[in-house]
Design an enzyme around this catalytic site. Structure first.
Site, mmCIF file in Angstrom:
data_model
loop_
_atom_site.group_PDB
_atom_site.id
_atom_site.type_symbol
_atom_site.label_atom_id
_atom_site.label_comp_id
_atom_site.label_asym_id
_atom_site.label_seq_id
_atom_site.Cartn_x
_atom_site.Cartn_y
_atom_site.Cartn_z
ATOM 1 N N PRO A 1 0.789 -1.260 -0.099
ATOM 2 C CA PRO A 1 -0.082 -0.093 0.004
ATOM 3 C C PRO A 1 0.873 1.330 0.022
ATOM 4 O O PRO A 1 1.851 1.462 0.564
ATOM 5 C CB PRO A 1 -0.717 -0.149 1.419
ATOM 6 C CG PRO A 1 -0.189 -1.096 2.092
ATOM 7 C CD PRO A 1 0.687 -2.077 1.264
ATOM 8 N N ASN A 2 0.288 2.291 -0.717
ATOM 9 C CA ASN A 2 0.909 3.534 -0.845
ATOM 10 C C ASN A 2 2.007 3.568 -1.656
ATOM 11 O O ASN A 2 2.583 4.702 -1.937
ATOM 12 C CB ASN A 2 1.133 4.332 0.404
ATOM 13 C CG ASN A 2 -0.339 4.359 1.296
ATOM 14 O OD1 ASN A 2 -1.181 4.988 0.853
ATOM 15 N ND2 ASN A 2 -0.085 3.968 2.430
ATOM 16 N N GLU B 1 12.519 -9.530 1.890
ATOM 17 C CA GLU B 1 11.531 -8.401 2.289
ATOM 18 C C GLU B 1 12.513 -7.177 1.895
ATOM 19 O O GLU B 1 13.694 -7.324 2.440
ATOM 20 C CB GLU B 1 11.396 -8.410 3.727
ATOM 21 C CG GLU B 1 10.744 -7.281 4.431
ATOM 22 C CD GLU B 1 10.154 -7.327 5.666
ATOM 23 O OE1 GLU B 1 9.600 -8.721 5.890
ATOM 24 O OE2 GLU B 1 9.835 -6.416 6.339
ATOM 25 N N TYR C 1 11.135 8.649 0.982
ATOM 26 C CA TYR C 1 11.466 7.583 0.085
ATOM 27 C C TYR C 1 12.056 7.907 -1.108
ATOM 28 O O TYR C 1 12.200 7.064 -1.988
ATOM 29 C CB TYR C 1 9.832 7.201 -0.084
ATOM 30 C CG TYR C 1 9.255 6.754 1.422
ATOM 31 C CD1 TYR C 1 9.686 5.674 1.836
ATOM 32 C CD2 TYR C 1 8.177 7.436 1.743
ATOM 33 C CE1 TYR C 1 9.150 5.161 3.061
ATOM 34 C CE2 TYR C 1 7.614 6.915 2.905
ATOM 35 C CZ TYR C 1 8.032 5.825 3.561
ATOM 36 O OH TYR C 1 7.327 5.441 4.751
ATOM 37 N N ALA D 1 3.083 -0.474 4.821
ATOM 38 C CA ALA D 1 2.606 -0.473 6.345
ATOM 39 C C ALA D 1 2.249 -1.785 6.761
ATOM 40 O O ALA D 1 1.948 -2.010 8.022
ATOM 41 C CB ALA D 1 1.535 0.508 6.288
ATOM 42 N N ARG E 1 5.436 11.012 -2.872
ATOM 43 C CA ARG E 1 5.033 10.740 -1.353
ATOM 44 C C ARG E 1 6.453 10.871 -0.359
ATOM 45 O O ARG E 1 7.299 10.118 -0.464
ATOM 46 C CB ARG E 1 4.732 9.282 -1.189
ATOM 47 C CG ARG E 1 4.313 8.774 0.196
ATOM 48 C CD ARG E 1 4.308 7.199 0.291
ATOM 49 N NE ARG E 1 4.159 6.755 1.544
ATOM 50 C CZ ARG E 1 4.261 5.853 1.980
ATOM 51 N NH1 ARG E 1 4.867 4.454 1.039
ATOM 52 N NH2 ARG E 1 4.248 5.294 3.262
ATOM 53 N N ARG F 1 13.443 4.885 12.529
ATOM 54 C CA ARG F 1 12.068 5.664 12.479
ATOM 55 C C ARG F 1 11.372 4.915 13.741
ATOM 56 O O ARG F 1 11.991 4.824 14.703
ATOM 57 C CB ARG F 1 11.434 5.039 11.123
ATOM 58 C CG ARG F 1 12.146 5.336 10.008
ATOM 59 C CD ARG F 1 11.498 5.280 8.780
ATOM 60 N NE ARG F 1 10.373 6.108 8.650
ATOM 61 C CZ ARG F 1 9.451 5.977 7.766
ATOM 62 N NH1 ARG F 1 9.397 4.978 6.620
ATOM 63 N NH2 ARG F 1 8.548 6.906 7.648
ATOM 64 N N HIS G 1 12.682 -2.443 2.191
ATOM 65 C CA HIS G 1 12.157 -1.387 2.448
ATOM 66 C C HIS G 1 13.079 -0.397 1.905
ATOM 67 O O HIS G 1 14.393 -0.370 1.961
ATOM 68 C CB HIS G 1 12.036 -1.398 3.904
ATOM 69 C CG HIS G 1 11.018 -2.149 4.552
ATOM 70 N ND1 HIS G 1 9.478 -2.180 4.350
ATOM 71 C CD2 HIS G 1 10.992 -3.610 5.213
ATOM 72 C CE1 HIS G 1 9.151 -3.152 5.025
ATOM 73 N NE2 HIS G 1 9.814 -3.856 5.406
ATOM 74 N N ASN H 1 7.740 -5.787 -0.796
ATOM 75 C CA ASN H 1 7.578 -4.615 0.223
ATOM 76 C C ASN H 1 6.237 -4.354 0.386
ATOM 77 O O ASN H 1 5.304 -3.882 -0.275
ATOM 78 C CB ASN H 1 8.173 -3.516 -0.548
ATOM 79 C CG ASN H 1 8.450 -2.147 0.370
ATOM 80 O OD1 ASN H 1 7.522 -2.139 1.378
ATOM 81 N ND2 ASN H 1 9.131 -0.952 0.212
HETATM 82 C C1 DQA Z 1 8.089 1.234 3.703
HETATM 83 C C2 DQA Z 1 8.121 1.325 5.307
HETATM 84 C C3 DQA Z 1 6.875 1.348 5.954
HETATM 85 O O1 DQA Z 1 7.122 1.376 7.363
HETATM 86 C C4 DQA Z 1 5.911 2.242 5.310
HETATM 87 O O2 DQA Z 1 4.659 2.035 5.763
HETATM 88 C C5 DQA Z 1 6.028 2.090 3.783
HETATM 89 C C6 DQA Z 1 7.214 2.140 2.999
HETATM 90 C C7 DQA Z 1 9.564 1.396 2.928
HETATM 91 O O3 DQA Z 1 9.676 0.853 2.032
HETATM 92 O O4 DQA Z 1 10.486 2.036 3.827
HETATM 93 O O5 DQA Z 1 4.941 2.444 3.380
HETATM 94 O O6 DQA Z 1 7.945 -0.107 3.430
#
Ligand code: DQA
Length: 161
Positions: A10-11, A98, A23, A77, A18, A107, A100, A74
């Site tokens: 998501p996102n 995984e 990011y 959230a 964003r 964080r 990120h 990835n």
């Molecule tokens: C994320 C880290 C997560 O905590 C966050 O909610 C994201 C992006 C990252 O790639 O740094 O949406 O997965």
């Protein structure tokens, strides 16, 4: 059938605009294009998908049991909250990595918890959009360790049609 399913949670469709200070400025399309190039170099057939929906992500991981040799993900959230995604990943037998973009350990406290790290082969965090490329290399190497050279090479060698 693909060698590697790449999942964007998501996102991540909003990358580029964003919170670029966290990011970076690469969009999801930029990252997907870089992954497609790298996969071609490695001789790996990949499929990429993005969803903002937890159930859709669970279904994609379930489907990968039949259709993919490995998963690079990835889950954004949902990483920090989803027992359902952890359980889906636990059922998948191939390599699982995984990634990120940000370094979750630097964080907020809630980001330090990953539901999914414990069912993954390993994690790559904190390298911005390069985390995906490093993750792809890691998955490739895990597949090689299993003797899996990739669909493209197998087709080239005439081992499969
Ligand atoms: C994320 C880290 C997560 O905590 C966050 O909610 C994201 C992006 C990252 O790639 O740094 O949406 O997965």
């Amino acid at each position: 059938m693909v060698d590697i399913l790449v999942i964007f949670g998501p996102n991540l469709n909003m990358l580029g605009t964003r919170e670029p200070e966290i990011y970076g400025s690469d969009s999801m399309a930029d990252i997907m294009a870089a992954l497609a190039n790298r996969a071609e170099d490695l001789g790996r057939r990949i499929e990429m998908m993005q969803s903002n929906d937890e159930g859709e992500l669970v279904s994609a991981i379930q489907k990968a049991r039949e259709g993919a040799g490995a998963i690079l993900f990835n889950l954004a959230a949902y990483t920090h909250s989803s027992v359902a995604l952890r359980d889906a990943l636990a059922m998948f037998d191939g390599p699982k990595v995984e990634v990120h973009l940000s370094n979750n350990d630097r964080r907020e406290g809630f980001r330090k918890v990953s539901m999914t790290a414990g069912v993954s082969d390993g994690s790559i965090v904190g390298f911005g959009s390069d985390s995906f490329l490093l993750g792809l290399d890691a998955v490739h190497r895990l597949l090689l360790r299993r003797g899996d050279v990739g669909l493209v090479r197998q087709i080239e060698k005439g081992d499969i049609g």
